[in-house]
Motif scaffolding. Sequence first.
Motif, PDB file in Angstrom:
ATOM      1  N   ALA A 183      -5.782  24.276  59.573  1.00  0.00           N
ATOM      2  CA  ALA A 183      -5.046  24.175  60.840  1.00  0.00           C
ATOM      3  C   ALA A 183      -5.508  22.948  61.636  1.00  0.00           C
ATOM      4  O   ALA A 183      -6.097  23.072  62.707  1.00  0.00           O
ATOM      5  N   PRO A 184      -5.230  21.738  61.150  1.00  0.00           N
ATOM      6  CA  PRO A 184      -5.851  20.527  61.705  1.00  0.00           C
ATOM      7  C   PRO A 184      -5.479  20.196  63.144  1.00  0.00           C
ATOM      8  O   PRO A 184      -6.174  19.399  63.782  1.00  0.00           O
ATOM      9  N   CYS A 185      -4.406  20.790  63.663  1.00  0.00           N
ATOM     10  CA  CYS A 185      -3.991  20.489  65.032  1.00  0.00           C
ATOM     11  C   CYS A 185      -4.193  21.672  65.964  1.00  0.00           C
ATOM     12  O   CYS A 185      -3.646  21.723  67.066  1.00  0.00           O
ATOM     13  N   HIS A 186      -4.999  22.632  65.523  1.00  0.00           N
ATOM     14  CA  HIS A 186      -5.347  23.801  66.338  1.00  0.00           C
ATOM     15  C   HIS A 186      -6.769  23.622  66.845  1.00  0.00           C
ATOM     16  O   HIS A 186      -7.380  22.562  66.701  1.00  0.00           O
ATOM     17  N   ASP A 187      -7.314  24.664  67.470  1.00  0.00           N
ATOM     18  CA  ASP A 187      -8.697  24.639  67.936  1.00  0.00           C
ATOM     19  C   ASP A 187      -9.627  24.314  66.767  1.00  0.00           C
ATOM     20  O   ASP A 187      -9.513  24.898  65.691  1.00  0.00           O
ATOM     21  N   LYS A 188     -10.554  23.401  66.964  1.00  0.00           N
ATOM     22  CA  LYS A 188     -11.494  22.930  65.928  1.00  0.00           C
ATOM     23  C   LYS A 188     -10.784  22.212  64.783  1.00  0.00           C
ATOM     24  O   LYS A 188     -11.321  22.099  63.679  1.00  0.00           O
ATOM     25  N   GLY A 189      -9.581  21.766  65.034  1.00  0.00           N
ATOM     26  CA  GLY A 189      -8.838  21.037  64.010  1.00  0.00           C
ATOM     27  C   GLY A 189      -9.381  19.632  63.800  1.00  0.00           C
ATOM     28  O   GLY A 189     -10.042  19.058  64.671  1.00  0.00           O
ATOM     29  N   SER A 190      -9.084  19.076  62.651  1.00  0.00           N
ATOM     30  CA  SER A 190      -9.683  17.792  62.253  1.00  0.00           C
ATOM     31  C   SER A 190      -8.721  16.619  62.368  1.00  0.00           C
ATOM     32  O   SER A 190      -8.957  15.560  61.784  1.00  0.00           O
TER      33      SER A 190
ATOM     34  N   TYR B 266       0.920  24.801  57.773  1.00  0.00           N
ATOM     35  CA  TYR B 266       1.424  25.979  58.492  1.00  0.00           C
ATOM     36  C   TYR B 266       0.418  27.112  58.366  1.00  0.00           C
ATOM     37  O   TYR B 266       0.014  27.486  57.264  1.00  0.00           O
ATOM     38  N   SER B 267       0.003  27.624  59.509  1.00  0.00           N
ATOM     39  CA  SER B 267      -0.850  28.813  59.597  1.00  0.00           C
ATOM     40  C   SER B 267      -0.099  29.861  60.395  1.00  0.00           C
ATOM     41  O   SER B 267       0.336  29.596  61.522  1.00  0.00           O
ATOM     42  N   SER B 268       0.070  31.050  59.825  1.00  0.00           N
ATOM     43  CA  SER B 268       0.829  32.109  60.504  1.00  0.00           C
ATOM     44  C   SER B 268       0.239  32.433  61.870  1.00  0.00           C
ATOM     45  O   SER B 268       0.958  32.624  62.854  1.00  0.00           O
ATOM     46  N   GLU B 269      -1.089  32.502  61.959  1.00  0.00           N
ATOM     47  CA  GLU B 269      -1.719  32.843  63.235  1.00  0.00           C
ATOM     48  C   GLU B 269      -1.656  31.691  64.227  1.00  0.00           C
ATOM     49  O   GLU B 269      -1.711  31.903  65.433  1.00  0.00           O
ATOM     50  N   ALA B 270      -1.549  30.456  63.728  1.00  0.00           N
ATOM     51  CA  ALA B 270      -1.470  29.307  64.631  1.00  0.00           C
ATOM     52  C   ALA B 270      -0.148  29.257  65.391  1.00  0.00           C
ATOM     53  O   ALA B 270       0.009  28.449  66.312  1.00  0.00           O
ATOM     54  N   GLU B 271       0.803  30.113  65.025  1.00  0.00           N
ATOM     55  CA  GLU B 271       2.053  30.212  65.786  1.00  0.00           C
ATOM     56  C   GLU B 271       1.840  30.865  67.143  1.00  0.00           C
ATOM     57  O   GLU B 271       2.682  30.763  68.031  1.00  0.00           O
TER      58      GLU B 271
ATOM     59  N   HIS C 164       2.357  23.921  69.650  1.00  0.00           N
ATOM     60  CA  HIS C 164       3.049  23.148  68.607  1.00  0.00           C
ATOM     61  C   HIS C 164       2.086  22.754  67.490  1.00  0.00           C
ATOM     62  O   HIS C 164       2.261  21.713  66.852  1.00  0.00           O
ATOM     63  N   ALA C 165       1.075  23.574  67.260  1.00  0.00           N
ATOM     64  CA  ALA C 165       0.030  23.221  66.293  1.00  0.00           C
ATOM     65  C   ALA C 165       0.584  23.028  64.887  1.00  0.00           C
ATOM     66  O   ALA C 165       0.206  22.082  64.187  1.00  0.00           O
ATOM     67  N   ASN C 166       1.480  23.901  64.459  1.00  0.00           N
ATOM     68  CA  ASN C 166       2.018  23.787  63.100  1.00  0.00           C
ATOM     69  C   ASN C 166       2.965  22.598  62.958  1.00  0.00           C
ATOM     70  O   ASN C 166       2.951  21.897  61.940  1.00  0.00           O
ATOM     71  N   LYS C 167       3.776  22.371  63.961  1.00  0.00           N
ATOM     72  CA  LYS C 167       4.692  21.222  63.927  1.00  0.00           C
ATOM     73  C   LYS C 167       3.898  19.924  63.828  1.00  0.00           C
ATOM     74  O   LYS C 167       4.217  19.035  63.033  1.00  0.00           O
ATOM     75  N   ARG C 168       2.841  19.823  64.610  1.00  0.00           N
ATOM     76  CA  ARG C 168       2.005  18.630  64.586  1.00  0.00           C
ATOM     77  C   ARG C 168       1.250  18.502  63.263  1.00  0.00           C
ATOM     78  O   ARG C 168       1.021  17.391  62.766  1.00  0.00           O
ATOM     79  N   ALA C 169       0.851  19.653  62.684  1.00  0.00           N
ATOM     80  CA  ALA C 169       0.132  19.616  61.402  1.00  0.00           C
ATOM     81  C   ALA C 169       1.019  19.044  60.295  1.00  0.00           C
ATOM     82  O   ALA C 169       0.552  18.269  59.454  1.00  0.00           O
TER      83      ALA C 169
ATOM     84  N   ARG D  41       5.938  32.356  57.822  1.00  0.00           N
ATOM     85  CA  ARG D  41       6.292  33.373  58.813  1.00  0.00           C
ATOM     86  C   ARG D  41       5.123  33.584  59.774  1.00  0.00           C
ATOM     87  O   ARG D  41       3.968  33.570  59.357  1.00  0.00           O
ATOM     88  N   PRO D  42       5.403  33.786  61.064  1.00  0.00           N
ATOM     89  CA  PRO D  42       4.323  33.911  62.049  1.00  0.00           C
ATOM     90  C   PRO D  42       3.599  35.252  61.967  1.00  0.00           C
ATOM     91  O   PRO D  42       4.134  36.245  61.469  1.00  0.00           O
ATOM     92  N   ALA D  43       2.367  35.252  62.484  1.00  0.00           N
ATOM     93  CA  ALA D  43       1.577  36.485  62.614  1.00  0.00           C
ATOM     94  C   ALA D  43       0.912  36.460  63.990  1.00  0.00           C
ATOM     95  O   ALA D  43      -0.310  36.487  64.117  1.00  0.00           O
ATOM     96  N   ARG D  44       1.747  36.363  65.023  1.00  0.00           N
ATOM     97  CA  ARG D  44       1.231  36.215  66.390  1.00  0.00           C
ATOM     98  C   ARG D  44       0.442  37.442  66.840  1.00  0.00           C
ATOM     99  O   ARG D  44      -0.630  37.315  67.451  1.00  0.00           O
ATOM    100  N   ALA D  45       0.948  38.635  66.553  1.00  0.00           N
ATOM    101  CA  ALA D  45       0.264  39.853  66.996  1.00  0.00           C
ATOM    102  C   ALA D  45      -1.140  39.923  66.402  1.00  0.00           C
ATOM    103  O   ALA D  45      -2.104  40.330  67.071  1.00  0.00           O
ATOM    104  N   ASP D  46      -1.270  39.533  65.141  1.00  0.00           N
ATOM    105  CA  ASP D  46      -2.589  39.568  64.509  1.00  0.00           C
ATOM    106  C   ASP D  46      -3.528  38.562  65.172  1.00  0.00           C
ATOM    107  O   ASP D  46      -4.728  38.836  65.330  1.00  0.00           O
TER     108      ASP D  46
END
Length: 318
Positions: free
Chosen positions: A153-160, A180-185, A194-199, A271-276
Amino acid sequence: MNTPCIITPKREGREIKMTQALPREVRVDLDNHFATSGYISRRRAQCAIRAARRSLGAGGIVGLLRYDGPDARDPRWDNFVKNVPYDKVSTGNGIYLPEADILVLHGQELQTAEGHDVHIIGHQPSETIPFRTPFGKAMDNADGWGAWKGAAAPCHDKGSEKYLLAHPDVTKRLDAIEVYSSEAEASFFGKFSHANKRALELFEKLRQNNSHLIPMVGTDGHSPRVVGRSYATITMPSDYGIAFKGKPATLLECLRAGYRAAVFPQNFVMRPARADAYNHALDLIALICAKRVLGWDPNETTAPLLERIGVGKIRLEV
């Protein structure tokens, strides 16, 4: 998709045996943790395999990634292998469960000295890269084992993201970028929305000079229920027990070849996994409060995770 591993006949006396089983298309979700803490009970392990079979189907491949802290090794892999209620065939870097026809690969989500998360997948469980190892040194270790190396997840928290753009020599050593990371949605107060779009944009930019890079998708799930939310469909040998028993290098060779033959996005499900993700955040808050407010002493299943986020060594002031 093309067959990822060459299947050649091997003559033994008058018989001709295949060195690998015939190919089939399978679904792969390499980014999972099964729980927030490192405790994987029999029930949780069984639930994860059932979810994998339901979402990924026969031949599904699941990554189970550890979180190691500075002073403690995450026991989730050991707990899973001990408690999963199926017969097991060891590949050296994972276990195949013939009854479920599911392959689970051992891995590690490493936080580097630069503060970024990296996936190291397919090395043997006895092998580990210490917490906060420099990025380049982590690549050296992983290369020595032939392990899969991916930017998590390079554009999320602690991303590279910024680090990879500034260090093209490191980028060349990676196998994959997690696009794409389901939880990053999940968005937290608008952050990382927009972490996945940027990734994906980052992957497309980096791939211009790194044609070997693989687009990886994964669930990054912390519950067994969400295993297989996101996956790639690739070609692998049909009988893992024959093809990969005690053959970690062969497994990784086929995995890489299968991914490189896959076509993005046609062969990928995202597919997203926002609740998780929100449940995982609540679990972390509960553990932090228990440590800081109640003075609770983390056990072996929670200490590595709390250490990773800077809580494990906090001394309660009275």
